[in-house]
Every structure is written in structure tokens, then in C-alpha cells.
Design an enzyme around this catalytic site. Sequence first.
Site, PDB file in Angstrom:
ATOM      1  N   ASP A  17       0.893  -1.169   0.042  1.00 19.56           N
ATOM      2  CA  ASP A  17      -0.009   0.102  -0.046  1.00 19.56           C
ATOM      3  C   ASP A  17       0.869   1.221   0.003  1.00 19.56           C
ATOM      4  O   ASP A  17       0.574   2.095  -0.571  1.00 19.56           O
ATOM      5  CB  ASP A  17      -0.750   0.047   1.077  1.00 19.56           C
ATOM      6  CG  ASP A  17      -2.193   0.967   1.157  1.00 19.56           C
ATOM      7  OD1 ASP A  17      -2.446   1.157  -0.287  1.00 19.56           O
ATOM      8  OD2 ASP A  17      -2.828   1.051   2.006  1.00 19.56           O
ATOM      9  N   HIS A 210      -6.036   4.845   7.346  1.00 21.31           N
ATOM     10  CA  HIS A 210      -5.191   5.884   6.931  1.00 21.31           C
ATOM     11  C   HIS A 210      -5.570   7.014   7.654  1.00 21.31           C
ATOM     12  O   HIS A 210      -6.382   7.379   8.258  1.00 21.31           O
ATOM     13  CB  HIS A 210      -5.768   6.188   5.287  1.00 21.31           C
ATOM     14  CG  HIS A 210      -5.191   5.221   4.352  1.00 21.31           C
ATOM     15  ND1 HIS A 210      -4.507   5.551   3.441  1.00 21.31           N
ATOM     16  CD2 HIS A 210      -5.613   3.936   4.175  1.00 21.31           C
ATOM     17  CE1 HIS A 210      -3.959   4.413   2.780  1.00 21.31           C
ATOM     18  NE2 HIS A 210      -4.578   3.358   3.002  1.00 21.31           N
ATOM     19  N   CYS A 241      -3.994   4.994  -1.787  1.00 20.27           N
ATOM     20  CA  CYS A 241      -4.609   4.250  -2.944  1.00 20.27           C
ATOM     21  C   CYS A 241      -4.465   5.288  -4.110  1.00 20.27           C
ATOM     22  O   CYS A 241      -4.881   6.455  -4.256  1.00 20.27           O
ATOM     23  CB  CYS A 241      -6.100   3.873  -2.590  1.00 20.27           C
ATOM     24  SG  CYS A 241      -6.760   3.027  -3.874  1.00 20.27           S
TER      25      CYS A 241
END
Length: 301
Positions: A17, A210, A241
Site C-alpha cells: 500500500d 489511513h 490508494c
Amino acid sequence: MSTFPHSIIIEEQGLRDGLQSEKILIPTEKKIEFANRLVEAGLRRIQLTAFVHPKFVPQMSDAEEVFAGVDKTKNVIFSALVLNMKGLERAIKAGATHLSISISASDTHSRKNTNMSLLEALKEFKDMVREAKKAQITVRGGIQCAFGCRYEGKIAKGHVLDLARQHIDLGVDELALADSTGMGNPLAMKEMMTNILAMTKDMPVILHLHDTEGKGLANMLAAMETGVSYFDTAFGGLGGCPFIKGATGNISTEDTTYMLSQMNIQTGIDIVKIAQISRELEGLLGKQLSGKMHHIILENS
Ligand code: ZN
């Protein structure tokens, strides 16, 4: 009296990620070296890469090589993300034994991320979980955008719980909820995770947070109070993302681990070793990462 768990299991997401939306390609050898250093630093769950289309995510185009290159002699779960059947086939061929298979709770995000509507994605998801189980892979089922979507706004809790129920019925081994946009808040975490933990019983439940809106660690604490003890983090707070506008920064491995150690909660992670990786990566990427402790720790040691 503390209502927090005595220990927390961290899954390091920096290599997947964290790196996936970085334009500067990190050499495969470097990624393998970082993975091995993460193991040395005490991580026992590492998401290494994603088996996704190299055209859409060039940073992950060396998934097979990274997977083959890491030292698998230690007791570490090396995982990878797959989003469709093609990716699953590649992961099986690469010898994966643990995979993260996820869908988005948001139809719009699903279309942008996978080119599939939520309904289409759900069908593919079910086929993938069945195939993975046939290949004796441990499946971490995941729900992205569980606490909000930049395109659709708030996602209804009932909708997320319904998706979670479908995951459980399919026989996933673990369930992960992702606040992919950082739109969640401590109260929403408490409400959602209380409901989720009542459904999952002994199954590991992982939160992927996040820090986009600065609530990452507050959300983590709220979830810990409900009993969640698995969290994803990324070294240096790297991440975001590529398909979600402004979705920068997972909660930082160093910041998280440091806070937990101050609270006498065990993680088994050597924060200095992680901070060294973050600082080296800052050099390679030519930018400062959003975490805090990787600077403070090294400057004071
Ligand atoms: Zn994420």
C-alpha cells in the site's frame, strides 16, 4: 483499569500500500532487502506486493520476483493483495499461502479500482475466495472504503455489515476493514467494530487505517477499546490508494509502535530498525514521509 489489549499484531503494508502509488520505481532487490529487514525488526505479518496489472500499478510489476526473493525461513506471514481472478492465478503460481482478497463497499470506487461494479466485483470475489481455498491459501477477506468514500460520501454501516456477513459465510479466515479514505472517526469505529466483532467471534479482525484526515491513531485507539488487536501500518506513514483522490498515508508503523510502547502494549517491533528503512526510502523517493517518529527516533539516537 485499561480496556486495551495487552498486545497488538501489526501487519506492515509499506511495501504494498505504501509503495504502490509512488512514481519512482524502487529496484526489486531493494524491496526484497527491505522485506528481510522488516522481519529482522520483528514484523511477523508483511504484505509484500500486489498481483495486479502492471500497466495500472507499475510499482507492483515485479510481484513474482519480490515474492520469490524474500527469506521464508522465519515464522512470518508474507501476504499479497489480489483484486481479480488473473491476479489470484499469478499468486497461486508464485506459491502464495496467504492472500488478501478484497472488494470495495463503494460502487464508484469499485468501478475505478477494478473496472467492475460492486455486484460484478462481489461475484468475482466469491469465485476468488473459493479458488483460493481450493489451493489451501489462507484468505484475508477485505472491505475497502468501509468508513466512507470520496465519491459517494458516507457508506451505510448496514451495507458494510452485510458484506462482512457474506465474507464470513464464504469461509474467509480473517476479515479486514479498511478506512481507505481516512474518513472514519472514533465513534464510527466503535460502533462498526463492536458490530463486526460480535459477528466474527474468534476470527482475526484487522483494521487498515489511513491518516488522511489526521484521525488515524485516534481511530485505532477507539477500535482497540472494542477489542480489535490487529492493525495494518506502513513504515514512515507511506501510502495511499492510487485510485482515491487525496488518500495519502497509512498510519505510520513507527508512530503506532511508539505510542503502544508508551502504553505498555507489546508489538515485538524494533522501532529504530523500521525508522532506518523509512529514512532510506525518503532518500530514494526524494521526499519526506508523513510519519513523525522515524525522524525523532533517529535524530535522538
Ligand atoms: Zn490502504
